[in-house]
Design a protein around this motif. Sequence first.
Motif, short mmCIF file in Angstrom:
data_model
loop_
_atom_site.label_atom_id
_atom_site.label_comp_id
_atom_site.label_asym_id
_atom_site.label_seq_id
_atom_site.Cartn_x
_atom_site.Cartn_y
_atom_site.Cartn_z
N MET A 106 40.47 42.08 42.74
CA MET A 106 41.05 40.91 42.09
C MET A 106 41.57 39.92 43.14
N LEU A 107 42.14 40.44 44.23
CA LEU A 107 42.59 39.58 45.32
C LEU A 107 41.42 38.83 45.95
N VAL A 108 40.34 39.54 46.18
CA VAL A 108 39.17 38.93 46.82
C VAL A 108 38.54 37.89 45.90
N GLY A 109 38.42 38.21 44.62
CA GLY A 109 37.84 37.26 43.66
C GLY A 109 38.68 36.00 43.55
N SER A 110 39.99 36.14 43.56
CA SER A 110 40.88 34.98 43.48
C SER A 110 40.83 34.17 44.78
N ALA A 111 40.67 34.86 45.91
CA ALA A 111 40.56 34.16 47.19
C ALA A 111 39.31 33.28 47.21
N ILE A 112 38.22 33.79 46.65
CA ILE A 112 36.99 33.00 46.60
C ILE A 112 37.17 31.80 45.67
N ALA A 113 37.84 32.01 44.54
CA ALA A 113 38.11 30.90 43.63
C ALA A 113 38.95 29.83 44.33
N LEU A 114 39.94 30.25 45.10
CA LEU A 114 40.78 29.30 45.84
C LEU A 114 39.95 28.57 46.89
N ARG A 115 39.12 29.30 47.60
CA ARG A 115 38.25 28.72 48.63
C ARG A 115 37.32 27.66 48.03
N LEU A 170 42.99 41.45 53.97
CA LEU A 170 42.48 40.78 55.16
C LEU A 170 41.22 39.97 54.84
N PHE A 171 40.38 40.52 54.00
CA PHE A 171 39.14 39.84 53.60
C PHE A 171 39.48 38.56 52.84
N GLY A 172 40.42 38.67 51.90
CA GLY A 172 40.81 37.50 51.12
C GLY A 172 41.38 36.40 52.00
N VAL A 173 42.27 36.76 52.93
CA VAL A 173 42.83 35.77 53.85
C VAL A 173 41.73 35.14 54.68
N GLY A 174 40.84 35.97 55.19
CA GLY A 174 39.74 35.46 56.01
C GLY A 174 38.85 34.49 55.26
N LEU A 175 38.58 34.78 54.00
CA LEU A 175 37.74 33.90 53.20
C LEU A 175 38.42 32.56 52.96
N ILE A 176 39.73 32.58 52.73
CA ILE A 176 40.46 31.34 52.48
C ILE A 176 40.54 30.50 53.75
N VAL A 177 40.90 31.14 54.86
CA VAL A 177 41.04 30.41 56.13
C VAL A 177 39.69 29.83 56.56
N SER A 178 38.61 30.57 56.27
CA SER A 178 37.27 30.09 56.65
C SER A 178 36.86 28.86 55.87
#
Length: 271
Positions: free
Chosen positions: A1-10, A263-271
Amino acid sequence: MLVGSAIALREGGFRWLPALAALSAALLLQIGANLVNDAADCARGADTAARRGPTRVTQAGLLSAAQVWRAAWLAFGAATVLGGYLVAVGGWPIALLGLAAIAAAWAYTAGPWPLAYHGLGEVFVFAFFGLAAVAGTTYVQSGALSPLALAAALPVGALVTAILVVNNTRDIDTDRVAGKRTLAVRLGAAAARGEYVALLAVAFATPAVLWLHGTTSLAGLLPLLALPAALRLVRRMRQAADGPSFNALLADTARLQLVFGALFGVGLIVS
């Protein structure tokens, strides 16, 4: 859920209420599935006094099977209420996904042809805790099935499946006696340990592939900070031989998934 939300934010589609509703519904489905497993495994003889895992309340006599089943359906009912809101937001694809998730949670160890008893546990755990959870969380916020969400679901699904592999490797002897033919029972302990290594390898290879493809910047490699911990878990998986060692490995593999996902979620957002 964290990763999916990170992608939505990205991708500019993050929405707080759908994100929280999706997280809550997922937790309720997890609870319901575990309660069904508790009652159904006891009824089928997979949980006995010889069990090496943590205490199951039905087998231990702490609760009756009827009480556990009622709690399971209460969890599924609460997830359905939240699902109504998510369907209003995401439309009919979310309705189909929700119905399939409840059906799979029930059919995992219950019903006339329980999935886990026929070696399909890994397939359905990967599909629902990986692909459906990540891509579905992104979809309900952004309204689109993102290719990146599907790619990011691979390591999430691989790590959660690795948790199941530890569980099934620990329970090979009791599952075999009960007729629960998991992949670990079918292929043997050595192959199950190899499966665990392969799943962790897939998880940690994915961020590197996304970076090489140009999808992420160097920040997308943040999950590799958890690689030393993963290597220690691989060594422990090869050596585990008793209930306590497998149970500790089970918990630490779940912690690895949480750290990797953050870490994956943060990385996706920062990228």
